[in-house]
Motif scaffolding. Structure first.
Motif, PDB file in Angstrom:
ATOM      1  N   ILE A  97      41.841  44.425  33.985  1.00  0.00           N
ATOM      2  CA  ILE A  97      41.709  43.759  35.277  1.00  0.00           C
ATOM      3  C   ILE A  97      41.806  44.779  36.412  1.00  0.00           C
ATOM      4  O   ILE A  97      40.997  44.785  37.354  1.00  0.00           O
ATOM      5  CB  ILE A  97      42.791  42.675  35.435  1.00  0.00           C
ATOM      6  N   TYR A 126      38.685  46.871  36.645  1.00  0.00           N
ATOM      7  CA  TYR A 126      37.563  46.100  37.185  1.00  0.00           C
ATOM      8  C   TYR A 126      37.636  46.059  38.711  1.00  0.00           C
ATOM      9  O   TYR A 126      36.626  46.292  39.404  1.00  0.00           O
ATOM     10  CB  TYR A 126      37.597  44.685  36.612  1.00  0.00           C
ATOM     11  N   GLN A 174      35.240  47.889  41.679  1.00  0.00           N
ATOM     12  CA  GLN A 174      34.691  47.187  42.844  1.00  0.00           C
ATOM     13  C   GLN A 174      34.990  47.964  44.130  1.00  0.00           C
ATOM     14  O   GLN A 174      34.133  48.051  45.021  1.00  0.00           O
ATOM     15  CB  GLN A 174      35.294  45.786  42.946  1.00  0.00           C
ATOM     16  N   ALA A 219      41.802  39.403  45.210  1.00  0.00           N
ATOM     17  CA  ALA A 219      42.168  38.111  44.628  1.00  0.00           C
ATOM     18  C   ALA A 219      43.673  38.057  44.359  1.00  0.00           C
ATOM     19  O   ALA A 219      44.295  39.051  43.977  1.00  0.00           O
ATOM     20  CB  ALA A 219      41.393  37.881  43.336  1.00  0.00           C
ATOM     21  N   ARG A 252      47.435  34.240  41.333  1.00  0.00           N
ATOM     22  CA  ARG A 252      47.021  32.935  40.809  1.00  0.00           C
ATOM     23  C   ARG A 252      45.529  32.935  40.471  1.00  0.00           C
ATOM     24  O   ARG A 252      45.119  32.448  39.423  1.00  0.00           O
ATOM     25  CB  ARG A 252      47.330  31.847  41.831  1.00  0.00           C
ATOM     26  N   GLN A 253      44.712  33.511  41.385  1.00  0.00           N
ATOM     27  CA  GLN A 253      43.275  33.524  41.155  1.00  0.00           C
ATOM     28  C   GLN A 253      42.908  34.414  39.973  1.00  0.00           C
ATOM     29  O   GLN A 253      42.059  34.064  39.142  1.00  0.00           O
ATOM     30  CB  GLN A 253      42.538  33.998  42.410  1.00  0.00           C
ATOM     31  N   LEU A 254      43.533  35.583  39.871  1.00  0.00           N
ATOM     32  CA  LEU A 254      43.263  36.485  38.753  1.00  0.00           C
ATOM     33  C   LEU A 254      43.661  35.843  37.427  1.00  0.00           C
ATOM     34  O   LEU A 254      42.941  35.962  36.429  1.00  0.00           O
ATOM     35  CB  LEU A 254      44.006  37.812  38.941  1.00  0.00           C
ATOM     36  N   SER A 289      43.697  32.737  36.705  1.00  0.00           N
ATOM     37  CA  SER A 289      42.712  31.706  36.376  1.00  0.00           C
ATOM     38  C   SER A 289      41.388  32.331  35.939  1.00  0.00           C
ATOM     39  O   SER A 289      40.798  31.926  34.925  1.00  0.00           O
ATOM     40  CB  SER A 289      42.491  30.803  37.589  1.00  0.00           C
ATOM     41  N   ASP A 290      40.904  33.332  36.694  1.00  0.00           N
ATOM     42  CA  ASP A 290      39.599  33.939  36.400  1.00  0.00           C
ATOM     43  C   ASP A 290      39.581  34.654  35.054  1.00  0.00           C
ATOM     44  O   ASP A 290      38.580  34.623  34.336  1.00  0.00           O
ATOM     45  CB  ASP A 290      39.217  34.931  37.503  1.00  0.00           C
ATOM     46  N   TRP A 291      40.696  35.311  34.712  1.00  0.00           N
ATOM     47  CA  TRP A 291      40.751  36.119  33.496  1.00  0.00           C
ATOM     48  C   TRP A 291      41.462  35.416  32.339  1.00  0.00           C
ATOM     49  O   TRP A 291      41.568  35.989  31.257  1.00  0.00           O
ATOM     50  CB  TRP A 291      41.455  37.444  33.797  1.00  0.00           C
ATOM     51  N   ASN A 292      41.961  34.223  32.603  1.00  0.00           N
ATOM     52  CA  ASN A 292      42.663  33.459  31.568  1.00  0.00           C
ATOM     53  C   ASN A 292      43.847  34.250  31.016  1.00  0.00           C
ATOM     54  O   ASN A 292      44.004  34.428  29.798  1.00  0.00           O
ATOM     55  CB  ASN A 292      41.702  33.059  30.438  1.00  0.00           C
ATOM     56  N   ALA A 335      48.679  39.184  35.548  1.00  0.00           N
ATOM     57  CA  ALA A 335      47.917  39.356  36.786  1.00  0.00           C
ATOM     58  C   ALA A 335      48.720  40.172  37.797  1.00  0.00           C
ATOM     59  O   ALA A 335      48.188  41.064  38.464  1.00  0.00           O
ATOM     60  CB  ALA A 335      47.547  37.998  37.369  1.00  0.00           C
TER      61      ALA A 335
END
Length: 246
Positions: free
Chosen positions: A14, A17, A21, A34, A37-39, A41-44, A50
């Motif tokens: 993560i 990545y 970017q 991000a 919480r968003q990470l 969710s996005d990466w499971n 995260a």
């Protein structure tokens, strides 16, 4: 027997990545990264995983946390590598970030120097197409680079011979015109004194130290597709790489 390395830990995947970017310019200084919480969710992944990815980026100097606000990209003096330029071009169709631009100082046919002819595998006829450019932003010049292509590419990609900018970048343009796709690249680096032309183009004092990169792109048949020589000024981070110690 040699062992195949295990996959990197999820938190590092993560972090790398997001780091890519930032280096590509997709995330710019001041942009918010991000949230945990968003990470998650996005990466499971779990929230602690995260959080550890963001902490790794903070320790590496790429982001900063603002109390009660979030995590933001730090201002970095970084010279982007060819792989970041390629990645941005493939994703956005534009090789440069907003505010960056290239001035083409010379383009056309020229007899290739020995090191270029060797890299491109030119034998006998040493004629090649070159494109020399100075990349700049609002702060001034960032790099001087010259791309070289063999005669077969030069004939099939005529815009290489013209002094106008190619928005998507030379490699993507060459791939589209020739059907030859870049597969992998190799870089060789050294430090030396700037030539008079390089010092003038980079606003440096004569004989200032510079970092020089020889960059060769190979196609799917392992044939050299592009040779590029890039010169970077001092006092900017140019290359970053992480690797395991065991």
């Amino acid at each position: 027997m040699p062992q195949i390395e295990e996959a990197q830990p999820k938190y590092l995947q993560i972090a790398h990545y997001i780091r890519d970017q930032i280096l590509r310019g997709d995330l710019r200084p001041g942009d918010e990264v991000a949230s945990e919480r968003q990470l998650a969710s996005d990466w499971n992944v779990s929230r602690p995983t995260a959080a550890r990815s963001l902490e790794a980026l903070k320790q590496q100097g790429f982001v900063e946390k603002r109390q009660g606000s979030g995590t933001y990209v730090r201002g970095l003096d970084v010279n982007r590598r060819a792989r970041e330029l390629y990645g941005r071009a493939r994703q956005t169709g534009k090789i440069y970030t907003p505010g960056e631009y290239a001035v083409i100082t010379s383009a056309g046919w020229m007899d290739a120097p020995d090191h270029v002819a060797d890299a491109l595998g030119l034998a006998g006829d040493r004629r090649a197409v070159h494109r020399r450019r100075v990349t700049k932003n609002q702060a001034g010049p960032l790099t001087v680079s010259t791309s070289w292509f063999g005669p077969d590419v030069g004939e099939r990609a005529p815009r290489l011979r013209e002094p106008e900018r190619i928005q998507e970048g030379t490699l993507l343009y060459v791939e589209n015109m020739t059907g030859r796709r870049g597969s992998y690249a190799e870089d060789r680096m050294c430090a030396r004194a700037a030539t008079p032309d390089e010092a003038a183009d980079l606003d440096l004092q004569p004989s200032s130290p510079v970092l020089v990169v020889y960059h060769v792109v190979y196609d799917l048949q392992d044939r050299a597709l592009e040779f590029a020589e890039a010169t970077y000024p001092p006092n900017r981070w140019a290359f970053e790489q992480g690797y395991p110690l065991t």
